[in-house]
Write an enzyme that holds these catalytic residues in place. Structure first.
Site, PDB file in Angstrom:
ATOM      1  N   HIS A   1      28.358  40.000  41.725  1.00  0.00           N
ATOM      2  CA  HIS A   1      29.433  40.998  41.477  1.00  0.00           C
ATOM      3  C   HIS A   1      29.682  41.483  40.109  1.00  0.00           C
ATOM      4  O   HIS A   1      29.795  40.604  39.320  1.00  0.00           O
ATOM      5  CB  HIS A   1      30.200  40.277  42.652  1.00  0.00           C
ATOM      6  CG  HIS A   1      30.577  40.844  43.318  1.00  0.00           C
ATOM      7  ND1 HIS A   1      31.325  41.063  44.760  1.00  0.00           N
ATOM      8  CD2 HIS A   1      28.935  41.028  44.490  1.00  0.00           C
ATOM      9  CE1 HIS A   1      30.781  41.326  46.212  1.00  0.00           C
ATOM     10  NE2 HIS A   1      29.511  40.796  45.835  1.00  0.00           N
TER      11      HIS A   1
ATOM     12  N   GLU B   1      32.558  41.765  38.203  1.00  0.00           N
ATOM     13  CA  GLU B   1      33.532  41.091  37.558  1.00  0.00           C
ATOM     14  C   GLU B   1      32.783  39.191  37.016  1.00  0.00           C
ATOM     15  O   GLU B   1      33.494  38.960  36.773  1.00  0.00           O
ATOM     16  CB  GLU B   1      34.520  40.336  38.891  1.00  0.00           C
ATOM     17  CG  GLU B   1      35.406  41.650  39.488  1.00  0.00           C
ATOM     18  CD  GLU B   1      34.861  42.585  40.291  1.00  0.00           C
ATOM     19  OE1 GLU B   1      35.834  43.013  40.746  1.00  0.00           O
ATOM     20  OE2 GLU B   1      33.900  42.205  40.434  1.00  0.00           O
TER      21      GLU B   1
ATOM     22  N   CYS C   1      36.811  41.891  46.031  1.00  0.00           N
ATOM     23  CA  CYS C   1      36.381  40.978  47.258  1.00  0.00           C
ATOM     24  C   CYS C   1      37.105  39.692  47.097  1.00  0.00           C
ATOM     25  O   CYS C   1      37.507  39.578  46.138  1.00  0.00           O
ATOM     26  CB  CYS C   1      34.905  41.022  47.509  1.00  0.00           C
ATOM     27  SG  CYS C   1      33.836  40.068  45.861  1.00  0.00           S
TER      28      CYS C   1
ATOM     29  N   CYS D   1      35.492  37.455  44.434  1.00  0.00           N
ATOM     30  CA  CYS D   1      35.562  37.738  43.218  1.00  0.00           C
ATOM     31  C   CYS D   1      37.645  37.511  42.858  1.00  0.00           C
ATOM     32  O   CYS D   1      37.763  37.113  41.717  1.00  0.00           O
ATOM     33  CB  CYS D   1      35.174  39.035  42.278  1.00  0.00           C
ATOM     34  SG  CYS D   1      33.402  39.089  43.268  1.00  0.00           S
TER      35      CYS D   1
END
Length: 186
Positions: A57, A59, A97, A100
């Site tokens: 992801h 992040e 999410c 993260c």
């Protein structure tokens, strides 16, 4: 340092540019920038399809960039149990999410500003409040504020989800889908 609306807009514009880059690469269009001292220290986009790794992801991609650069990680912060992102703010197009949001808490992020909520996987209140709603024995909570460039974040996600995703295990036909541009108020 008090953040101003102009600063928020500037950094969200950079995060949206990363989301556009993700969209162009066939990724779920999420982009982010990490800011310290009013300067961007890392930026990234989703790369899950490209790398065939569900953990890539935006992040986490940016956190890896920060940790790889010794100039961006305070000396000894990881070894001493310190928080390498304690003076850092994240701007991200979609609410982090759960995975993260948890990583951000473990790294001691100061603040998170995000575009739109993540009603399916949100870790900053969308589904669960990993940022401040769960007790943790040593990691402090962080402030997460949504709604920055919200409409732009929603529209870029919609642009992605009306297209065929050739990376999906069993792509669903989306030939009859229409891009909805009306965004309801929160």
């Amino acid at each position: 340092m008090e953040s101003t609306t102009n600063e928020h807009n500037r950094f969200m514009t950079e995060a949206m540019a990363m989301a556009e880059e993700a969209l162009a690469a066939g990724e779920v269009p999420v982009g982010c920038v990490f800011v310290r001292g009013n300067a961007i220290i890392a930026k990234a986009r989703n790369r899950t399809n490209e790398l065939r790794n569900a953990t890539r992801h935006a992040e986490l991609e940016a956190i890896d960039e920060i940790l790889a650069d010794s100039a961006l990680t305070p000396p000894g912060s990881l070894l001493s149990g310190g928080y390498p992102l304690s003076d850092t703010t994240l701007y991200v197009t979609v609410e982090p999410c759960i995975m993260c949001a948890s990583a951000l808490r473990q790294m001691g992020i100061k603040q998170v500003f995000f575009g739109c909520a993540n009603d399916r996987f949100g870790g900053c209140g969308g589904v669960i409040g990993v940022n401040d709603g769960l007790e943790h024995p040593s990691h402090p909570p962080y402030e997460a504020i949504g709604g920055f460039a919200r409409e732009d974040a929603i529209l870029i996600l919609r642009r992605f989800y009306v297209t065929e995703n050739s990376n999906a295990p069993a792509p669903k036909s989306k030939a009859n889908r229409i891009l909805k541009t009306e965004i309801l108020p929160r």
